[in-house]
Design a protein around this motif. Structure first.
Motif, PDB file in Angstrom:
ATOM      1  N   VAL A  19       0.842  -1.329   0.064  1.00 20.84           N
ATOM      2  CA  VAL A  19       0.072  -0.137   0.064  1.00 20.84           C
ATOM      3  C   VAL A  19       0.994   1.314   0.033  1.00 20.84           C
ATOM      4  O   VAL A  19       0.484   2.321  -0.648  1.00 20.84           O
ATOM      5  CB  VAL A  19      -1.015   0.141   1.186  1.00 20.84           C
ATOM      6  N   ALA A  20       1.952   1.248   0.502  1.00 22.05           N
ATOM      7  CA  ALA A  20       2.778   2.479   0.845  1.00 22.05           C
ATOM      8  C   ALA A  20       3.574   2.659  -0.587  1.00 22.05           C
ATOM      9  O   ALA A  20       3.483   3.621  -0.828  1.00 22.05           O
ATOM     10  CB  ALA A  20       3.897   2.164   1.763  1.00 22.05           C
ATOM     11  N   ILE A  21       3.900   1.704  -1.280  1.00 24.46           N
ATOM     12  CA  ILE A  21       4.321   2.066  -2.626  1.00 24.46           C
ATOM     13  C   ILE A  21       3.333   2.456  -3.543  1.00 24.46           C
ATOM     14  O   ILE A  21       3.684   3.325  -4.449  1.00 24.46           O
ATOM     15  CB  ILE A  21       5.077   0.481  -3.032  1.00 24.46           C
ATOM     16  N   LEU A  22       2.325   1.734  -3.491  1.00 22.65           N
ATOM     17  CA  LEU A  22       1.329   2.370  -4.462  1.00 22.65           C
ATOM     18  C   LEU A  22       0.754   3.674  -4.051  1.00 22.65           C
ATOM     19  O   LEU A  22       0.534   4.501  -5.024  1.00 22.65           O
ATOM     20  CB  LEU A  22       0.115   1.413  -4.294  1.00 22.65           C
ATOM     21  N   LEU A  27       0.824   9.570  -5.273  1.00 23.32           N
ATOM     22  CA  LEU A  27       0.985  10.799  -5.017  1.00 23.32           C
ATOM     23  C   LEU A  27       2.112  11.599  -5.920  1.00 23.32           C
ATOM     24  O   LEU A  27       2.032  12.813  -6.291  1.00 23.32           O
ATOM     25  CB  LEU A  27       1.681  10.988  -3.336  1.00 23.32           C
ATOM     26  N   THR A  28       3.217  10.860  -6.226  1.00 22.77           N
ATOM     27  CA  THR A  28       4.077  11.347  -7.251  1.00 22.77           C
ATOM     28  C   THR A  28       3.449  11.809  -8.579  1.00 22.77           C
ATOM     29  O   THR A  28       3.693  12.924  -9.254  1.00 22.77           O
ATOM     30  CB  THR A  28       5.305  10.366  -7.460  1.00 22.77           C
ATOM     31  N   THR A  29       2.548  10.851  -9.066  1.00 22.84           N
ATOM     32  CA  THR A  29       1.739  11.103 -10.216  1.00 22.84           C
ATOM     33  C   THR A  29       0.892  12.240 -10.259  1.00 22.84           C
ATOM     34  O   THR A  29       0.832  13.105 -10.924  1.00 22.84           O
ATOM     35  CB  THR A  29       1.256   9.976 -10.530  1.00 22.84           C
ATOM     36  N   MET A  30       0.284  12.297  -8.959  1.00 17.68           N
ATOM     37  CA  MET A  30      -0.692  13.683  -8.707  1.00 17.68           C
ATOM     38  C   MET A  30      -0.031  14.885  -8.727  1.00 17.68           C
ATOM     39  O   MET A  30      -0.220  15.853  -9.441  1.00 17.68           O
ATOM     40  CB  MET A  30      -1.415  13.326  -7.517  1.00 17.68           C
ATOM     41  N   SER A  31       1.266  14.719  -8.010  1.00 24.07           N
ATOM     42  CA  SER A  31       1.995  16.054  -8.040  1.00 24.07           C
ATOM     43  C   SER A  31       2.563  16.481  -9.258  1.00 24.07           C
ATOM     44  O   SER A  31       2.753  17.499  -9.810  1.00 24.07           O
ATOM     45  CB  SER A  31       3.470  15.664  -7.134  1.00 24.07           C
ATOM     46  N   VAL A  32       3.034  15.758 -10.248  1.00 23.89           N
ATOM     47  CA  VAL A  32       3.477  15.734 -11.657  1.00 23.89           C
ATOM     48  C   VAL A  32       2.303  16.294 -12.485  1.00 23.89           C
ATOM     49  O   VAL A  32       2.497  17.222 -13.119  1.00 23.89           O
ATOM     50  CB  VAL A  32       4.177  14.449 -12.417  1.00 23.89           C
ATOM     51  N   TRP A  33       1.287  15.641 -12.491  1.00 25.63           N
ATOM     52  CA  TRP A  33       0.123  16.135 -13.177  1.00 25.63           C
ATOM     53  C   TRP A  33      -0.408  17.270 -12.687  1.00 25.63           C
ATOM     54  O   TRP A  33      -0.585  18.403 -13.434  1.00 25.63           O
ATOM     55  CB  TRP A  33      -1.303  14.869 -12.971  1.00 25.63           C
ATOM     56  N   SER A  34      -0.345  17.713 -11.307  1.00 28.11           N
ATOM     57  CA  SER A  34      -0.773  19.010 -10.710  1.00 28.11           C
ATOM     58  C   SER A  34       0.190  19.907 -11.209  1.00 28.11           C
ATOM     59  O   SER A  34      -0.136  21.323 -11.794  1.00 28.11           O
ATOM     60  CB  SER A  34      -0.572  18.969  -9.142  1.00 28.11           C
ATOM     61  N   GLY A  35       1.780  19.982 -11.282  1.00 30.85           N
ATOM     62  CA  GLY A  35       2.547  20.631 -11.960  1.00 30.85           C
ATOM     63  C   GLY A  35       2.387  20.921 -13.280  1.00 30.85           C
ATOM     64  O   GLY A  35       2.532  22.197 -13.738  1.00 30.85           O
ATOM     65  N   LEU A  36       2.218  19.898 -14.112  1.00 24.99           N
ATOM     66  CA  LEU A  36       1.599  20.230 -15.680  1.00 24.99           C
ATOM     67  C   LEU A  36       0.508  21.130 -15.853  1.00 24.99           C
ATOM     68  O   LEU A  36       0.457  22.187 -16.623  1.00 24.99           O
ATOM     69  CB  LEU A  36       1.784  18.889 -16.190  1.00 24.99           C
ATOM     70  N   LYS A  37      -0.386  20.915 -14.985  1.00 24.45           N
ATOM     71  CA  LYS A  37      -1.695  21.774 -15.133  1.00 24.45           C
ATOM     72  C   LYS A  37      -1.254  23.057 -14.851  1.00 24.45           C
ATOM     73  O   LYS A  37      -1.960  23.935 -15.347  1.00 24.45           O
ATOM     74  CB  LYS A  37      -2.791  21.221 -14.296  1.00 24.45           C
ATOM     75  N   VAL A 140       8.499  11.705   0.978  1.00 17.49           N
ATOM     76  CA  VAL A 140       9.253  10.366   0.834  1.00 17.49           C
ATOM     77  C   VAL A 140      10.067  10.005   1.846  1.00 17.49           C
ATOM     78  O   VAL A 140      10.287   8.791   2.122  1.00 17.49           O
ATOM     79  CB  VAL A 140      10.322  10.827  -0.493  1.00 17.49           C
ATOM     80  N   PRO A 141      10.689  10.778   3.030  1.00 12.15           N
ATOM     81  CA  PRO A 141      11.147  10.383   3.949  1.00 12.15           C
ATOM     82  C   PRO A 141      10.015   9.521   4.961  1.00 12.15           C
ATOM     83  O   PRO A 141      10.412   8.537   5.520  1.00 12.15           O
ATOM     84  CB  PRO A 141      11.527  11.613   4.787  1.00 12.15           C
ATOM     85  N   LEU A 142       8.778   9.866   5.104  1.00 17.44           N
ATOM     86  CA  LEU A 142       7.947   9.204   5.699  1.00 17.44           C
ATOM     87  C   LEU A 142       7.782   7.649   5.042  1.00 17.44           C
ATOM     88  O   LEU A 142       7.534   6.737   5.630  1.00 17.44           O
ATOM     89  CB  LEU A 142       6.454   9.817   5.530  1.00 17.44           C
ATOM     90  N   PHE A 143       7.707   7.468   3.764  1.00 12.25           N
ATOM     91  CA  PHE A 143       7.576   6.111   3.246  1.00 12.25           C
ATOM     92  C   PHE A 143       8.900   5.420   3.322  1.00 12.25           C
ATOM     93  O   PHE A 143       8.967   4.253   3.727  1.00 12.25           O
ATOM     94  CB  PHE A 143       7.533   6.514   1.777  1.00 12.25           C
ATOM     95  N   VAL A 144      10.070   5.995   3.585  1.00 14.78           N
ATOM     96  CA  VAL A 144      11.303   5.241   3.864  1.00 14.78           C
ATOM     97  C   VAL A 144      11.158   4.623   5.306  1.00 14.78           C
ATOM     98  O   VAL A 144      11.523   3.550   5.331  1.00 14.78           O
ATOM     99  CB  VAL A 144      12.439   6.202   3.813  1.00 14.78           C
ATOM    100  N   ILE A 145      10.772   5.810   6.206  1.00 17.91           N
ATOM    101  CA  ILE A 145      10.525   5.248   7.473  1.00 17.91           C
ATOM    102  C   ILE A 145       9.634   3.892   7.810  1.00 17.91           C
ATOM    103  O   ILE A 145       9.923   2.925   8.495  1.00 17.91           O
ATOM    104  CB  ILE A 145      10.015   6.376   8.385  1.00 17.91           C
ATOM    105  N   ALA A 146       8.376   4.179   6.938  1.00 11.06           N
ATOM    106  CA  ALA A 146       7.596   3.100   7.006  1.00 11.06           C
ATOM    107  C   ALA A 146       8.083   1.606   6.478  1.00 11.06           C
ATOM    108  O   ALA A 146       7.582   0.601   7.039  1.00 11.06           O
ATOM    109  CB  ALA A 146       6.496   3.353   6.270  1.00 11.06           C
ATOM    110  N   LEU A 147       8.986   1.628   5.534  1.00  9.32           N
ATOM    111  CA  LEU A 147       9.330   0.507   5.059  1.00  9.32           C
ATOM    112  C   LEU A 147      10.663  -0.218   5.401  1.00  9.32           C
ATOM    113  O   LEU A 147      11.049  -1.200   5.558  1.00  9.32           O
ATOM    114  CB  LEU A 147       9.694   0.697   3.350  1.00  9.32           C
TER     115      LEU A 147
END
Length: 447
Positions: A19-22, A27-37, A140-147
């Protein structure tokens, strides 16, 4: 390759990890999409305002271009300038979220026009938009901590650690698990960036630098997580320690450093500069006209032998005291600029030992959305403003006839192209720190 398949199967058994990876990928996809928009919206805004500007100029031309007196078209005509986002701006919007990227200027005093739109508190925009830089630096640091916080402690708590360490070269298990998690996290960051780069037409040299910075920052947090995970503490203790490190490195220390910079290097807001210039301009009505013209001729000696002022209002005196107003606050404007650049230089140095700050500075630099990029836009405006004044002055001081043909020949703004940028020394220092911590983290597995 067998080890990868084996570790992947074990990884899939952890629902939280999958779940963390997905979630990171989403989130990364949304951030890139938001930046492009957002970049697309800024392009549309520039085009829309350019269309409106042309309509406004056409109306001015119909009314004043053939009036014979250059003062009216010079006074009423706005000249459009713009700073289009770079092809990498979608990754880190930086100051483009707060500073104007379209500005119309007249032949009047420039300083008041540069900062007229600064009517908000910039500190309210510190959080910025949800872009790739935000995901990388803060999430990203939060996901590293979780994993990785329970990478070893979970085996100890389950009683399997002794058996695993008794195996020949048992540390390979941890290296493989770390490599898999690091690879998955980096993939979740890189794949959306590459897709966004293709859509935006980003130069691959810029993309490669962004990926390198992201990989280095991720390596820093992986190394830090390993340094904590190999201490032999319980999982809860590891998570608490790493969360404390995240709070300190991404929130507390950068905020304290910013407060220290604000107090050590005080810089007045641009609005103060605008008010100072306007006060001088408004006061010029009470100053003898000859004194104003004398001050103007000191910086523009080429016009000192022109006809003296006649009785009544004259446009050349009006434009002259606006220019004198600009020159009167030139020292303050230079101090304001130097103060901002000094703060930026110290922010770069802070990034040497705070990787979050360093990575953010690097991303904004690659995207041409940092302070130097904004000041460069202001320099372009100042140069263009000088061209406008230089164009109108002969008609003002020599009483030359002005018509629609000459109105159409006025200077047109030509923005500079954005440079791809390069990795500066302060970024190299940050990258060296990241990989040093990563190396120490890997080394701690062997101990």
């Amino acid at each position: 390759m067998k080890w990868f398949i084996h570790e992947w199967r074990l990884f899939q058994r952890s629902t939280l990890s999958v779940v963390a990876i997905l979630l990171l990928l989403a989130l990364t996809t949304m951030s890139v999409w938001s930046g492009l928009k957002e970049v697309e919206r800024q392009h549309q805004t520039i085009e829309h305002l350019a269309s409106i500007h042309e309509q406004d100029v056409a109306a001015i031309a119909d009314q004043y271009a053939d009036a014979g007196d250059v003062g009216y078209p010079a006074y009423y005509t706005f000249h459009n300038t713009w700073d289009a986002p770079s092809d990498a701006a979608f990754l880190a919007l930086g100051l483009r979220d707060a500073a104007p990227y379209v500005l119309r200027v007249r032949a009047l005093g420039l300083q008041a026009q540069l900062y007229e739109g600064e009517v908000f508190n910039p500190e309210l925009a510190l959080s910025g938009r949800f872009d790739f830089a935000f995901v990388l630096i803060y999430l990203v640091p939060l996901f590293v901590i979780a994993l990785l916080h329970d990478l070893i402690s979970v085996e100890h708590q389950s009683g399997r650690l002794g058996l695993l360490l008794s195996l020949p070269d048992g540390t390979r298990i941890w290296r493989r698990r770390v490599a898999l998690r690091y690879g998955l996290l980096l993939t979740c960051l890189v794949v959306p960036v590459l897709i966004g780069a293709v859509v935006a037409g980003t130069a691959w040299t810029t993309v490669s630098m962004v990926v390198f910075v992201a990989a280095s920052y991720l390596a820093f947090w992986v190394g830090l997580a390993l340094l904590v995970a190999t201490r032999g503490w319980r999982s809860v203790t590891n998570a608490t320690a790493l969360m404390g490190a995240w709070v300190m490195l991404t929130l507390v220390l950068p905020t304290l450093a910013n407060v220290a910079l604000v107090r050590t290097i005080p810089v007045h807001q641009g609005v103060d500069l605008m008010l100072a210039q306007r006060q001088i301009v408004h006061g010029a009505w009470e100053v003898p006209r000859e004194r104003t013209m004398q001050r103007f001729f000191e910086s523009h000696p080429e016009w000192k032998d022109t006809a003296p002022l006649a009785k009544g209002f004259q446009w050349k005196w009006y434009f002259a005291f606006h220019q004198v107003g600009d020159e009167s606050v030139a020292g303050q404007a230079q101090q304001y600029r130097e103060g901002l650049l000094k703060r930026q230089a110290w922010t770069d140095r802070i990034g040497w030992f705070l990787p979050g700050v360093g990575a953010q500075v690097a991303l904004h630099q690659f995207a041409n959305t940092d302070l130097p990029a904004q000041l460069h836009y202001q320099d372009q405006i100042a140069n263009y403003h000088k061209q406008i004044r230089t164009y109108y002055y002969p008609y003002l001081f020599n009483d030359l006839e002005f018509n629609s043909a000459k109105f159409d020949a006025r200077p047109v703004f030509k923005p500079d192209s954005h440079d791809a940028g390069s990795i500066h020394m302060h970024t190299w220092m940050m990258l060296m720190l990241c990989w040093l911590i990563a190396g120490l983290g890997i080394r701690s597995i062997y101990n």
